[in-house]
Design a protein around this motif. Sequence first.
Motif, PDB file in Angstrom:
ATOM      1  N   LYS A  60       0.809  -1.215   0.000  1.00  0.00           N
ATOM      2  CA  LYS A  60       0.000   0.000   0.000  1.00  0.00           C
ATOM      3  C   LYS A  60       0.845   1.269   0.000  1.00  0.00           C
ATOM      4  CE  LYS A  60      -4.164  -1.851   2.189  1.00  0.00           C
ATOM      5  NZ  LYS A  60      -5.127  -1.716   3.300  1.00  0.00           N
ATOM      6  N   PHE A  61       2.150   1.135   0.238  1.00  0.00           N
ATOM      7  CA  PHE A  61       2.983   2.309   0.376  1.00  0.00           C
ATOM      8  C   PHE A  61       3.440   2.758  -1.008  1.00  0.00           C
ATOM      9  CE2 PHE A  61       7.024   4.238   2.333  1.00  0.00           C
ATOM     10  CZ  PHE A  61       6.416   5.488   2.336  1.00  0.00           C
ATOM     11  N   ILE A  62       2.765   3.745  -1.559  1.00  0.00           N
ATOM     12  CA  ILE A  62       3.085   4.283  -2.874  1.00  0.00           C
ATOM     13  C   ILE A  62       3.565   5.713  -2.705  1.00  0.00           C
ATOM     14  CG2 ILE A  62       2.198   4.857  -5.161  1.00  0.00           C
ATOM     15  CD1 ILE A  62       0.065   2.729  -4.775  1.00  0.00           C
ATOM     16  N   ARG A  63       4.715   6.035  -3.282  1.00  0.00           N
ATOM     17  CA  ARG A  63       5.192   7.405  -3.229  1.00  0.00           C
ATOM     18  C   ARG A  63       5.927   7.737  -4.522  1.00  0.00           C
ATOM     19  NH1 ARG A  63      10.439   8.699  -2.185  1.00  0.00           N
ATOM     20  NH2 ARG A  63      11.881   7.051  -1.484  1.00  0.00           N
ATOM     21  N   THR A  64       6.167   9.027  -4.718  1.00  0.00           N
ATOM     22  CA  THR A  64       6.835   9.517  -5.912  1.00  0.00           C
ATOM     23  C   THR A  64       8.287   9.852  -5.580  1.00  0.00           C
ATOM     24  OG1 THR A  64       4.790  10.430  -6.797  1.00  0.00           O
ATOM     25  CG2 THR A  64       6.842  11.321  -7.671  1.00  0.00           C
ATOM     26  N   PRO A  65       9.243   9.435  -6.399  1.00  0.00           N
ATOM     27  CA  PRO A  65      10.640   9.798  -6.133  1.00  0.00           C
ATOM     28  C   PRO A  65      10.804  11.315  -6.105  1.00  0.00           C
ATOM     29  CG  PRO A  65      10.492   8.145  -7.867  1.00  0.00           C
ATOM     30  CD  PRO A  65       9.106   8.624  -7.630  1.00  0.00           C
TER      31      PRO A  65
END
Length: 745
Positions: free
Chosen positions: A241-246
């Motif tokens: 569930k851990f989605i992030r943008t660089p």
Amino acid sequence: MRFDLLREPWLPVITLQGEAAYVGLEDALNRAHEYRWLQGETPTVTAALHRLLLALVLRVHFDGLDSVSSDKRWSELWFSGSLPAGLLARYLDGDGDTPGYRDRFDLFGAHPFFQNTRIPEDMTGSTAKLTMFRAAGNNATLFDHTANDTRTDLSPAEAARWLVTVQAFDTGGLKAGKRPSRPSLGNGFATVVIEGADLRETLLLNVPRANPSGKPQSSSRDRPTWERESDVIQDSSKTEKFIRTPSGQMDLLTWQSRHIRLRGHEDATGVVVHDAVILPGHRMGIDLELIEHTAAFRRSFRIRKGARDKEASGPWKPIQLEEVRGVWRHCRELLIANEVDNSQYEYLRPRNLDRITELHESEGCFPEDKVFTLRVLGQQLDPNRGAVHTWLEETLPAPLSILQENPGKTSLEPFIGLAVSLAVNMGEALQRMERDYHTRLKGNSQAERRLLQQWFWHPLSEEFNRYLMALAKGIKEDPRGIAPLTASWANEVDRIAHEAHLRWVDNIPRRPADDLFSLAKCSIQFKRRTRDIRHDFNSSIETDHILLKQKNFQRISTPASIEVLQNRKIFIDGLYQLGIELDSGEPTRASRARRVLSRIRRSTNDPRYLPDLVELVLPHSPVPDEKEVWYFVAVLFSLNPRPALSGKRRPLGIAMRDSGTGSSVEARLRQLLTSDWNVLQYRLRQVVPMLQQQGVALDYGQLLDDLVELHQAPHGSARAHRVHLRWTEHFLSGWEDHHSTISAP
């Protein structure tokens, strides 16, 4: 317990003298000009370690610089001869109020390198999960049989290399705690590394430009993972569930696709790693084509009728390596600058190539004839994405002259597109031929099908590299030469395709005549398809000032010397002259020819006439192992000396087809195909008079060549098989495919 990655030898390099060595991170950067290349155990290790070094170079030498200053710094470093060691020391040890990060490069310290300290201490895992060539859990491999409860100790150096690699190239499947995970970031594309003369040049050629401020991936918020605190471990056991943008290139290059914790101990041999916990990590929250600099992409477009602009019909797709077909098939995506016209596809080459061309135009960093090497690295996973199927590494030349070409102003891209399409179409024709053959036999031969593809695709890689280098030279000297160069490439594709076809025919098991008929039908269809493919190709590149000449590679000449071939021709011409005299209408000449032919016919049963046969043959100097065949062909000619009234003498298969005697002639051909040399002579003495009765003139020159092969080759061998296949193809297709059939080797 420590393992200092800055100073301990763990990075595998090749020195300028070609010797293998291991170095620490500090030496890898400060002495990069002394090393030729960074070479890991697998292509994925090589790619992952390059990404790590690029992140460190970007952080130490380019962080905080805008685009203009970054390009200026790049030019200074390029011409300096080495990377200044002082900047790396200042970064590691700190400078005034700026903290140092030397402690972040310890594999077992308070901030263990590339690891998450929040993984519970009671959670354990096998180090076999870390090294992807070992079998563990659902990661079954072909050659390794490590059991789940087998303890596998790793040296800290090996564990460190695979720690970095797993973050970029781990497979999917269940991780520790039965948590499902998608494959790591690097599995989604082929990693392109631009190779320089030494490791320093390679790092500079591949270091990405800092992202302009104001974008989601602003360089002002960018930092590598070792400067970050460990993330909280997610609680979900069902999904990531851990989605992030660089936040930028350094974050992307050190992206944590997994939460990992290594545990080690000291024994008599030193420090060893005995435990590795791997959990699902971050998921990417942005499309790769917007930020990834080491990958190439393509997407398809469509143009609606009456519309002025094209519209995308699909998302960007990264270029990936395939096990058999070479990476050169994607040279447009890898080399050509992004096109702007309404062609079917739009390409996005690795952004570092754009930077190279811009730096050359502004700073003149490279000679005009510079040729870079693109080293393309990756791996293929199994269909379930849970295990490594194979590792892949290929190279492609990248001439600067081609990198600088504007696709909107030159015709280079369309010609390269045609060159690649021709090879793809030829490969598909080969694949269809083999699939049709096994379908006809209701068999299954995936292995053979794979070999046929290898026989075609592997030789093309070297030929395409030559074509690419010729294009690079041609567009500078004379752009009009692109078309003939492409035509020469087409001839090579044609040749290699038909050599693969011959090799496949030779490796088909020697089967009954029924199967040979099936093989001949598929072979005929293949030749017709390749003719159509080549015709379409020629139509696409012909211009008013150039005439493309297609070479016929389908008919392979015999290995006999020129003198032997000339003697055969003179001998056959002498036989034909007897037929002409027999049909001349002049009593004297006709009587002489009739007498000679009658004596030759009788020589098979009456030894008194053998001198006449010898007198006809020996003056033409047949080689000893062909002499018997020459005698036999002379006898056959005496049974059917009919001249070619229509100007065409027919090879045996076509002659039997044109004799028009129905199914009985097919039965006779099947008998010929299964006969050894002695039986074949008996049956040909029956077939040839039948052709005489039907008024069909036989090509005795081709028949002599065929019979020499059958006499010299063992019955059922590949050489004999080719002759039989040619007879069958002629019988099934007639004159249409006569000039594109297989000749004996």
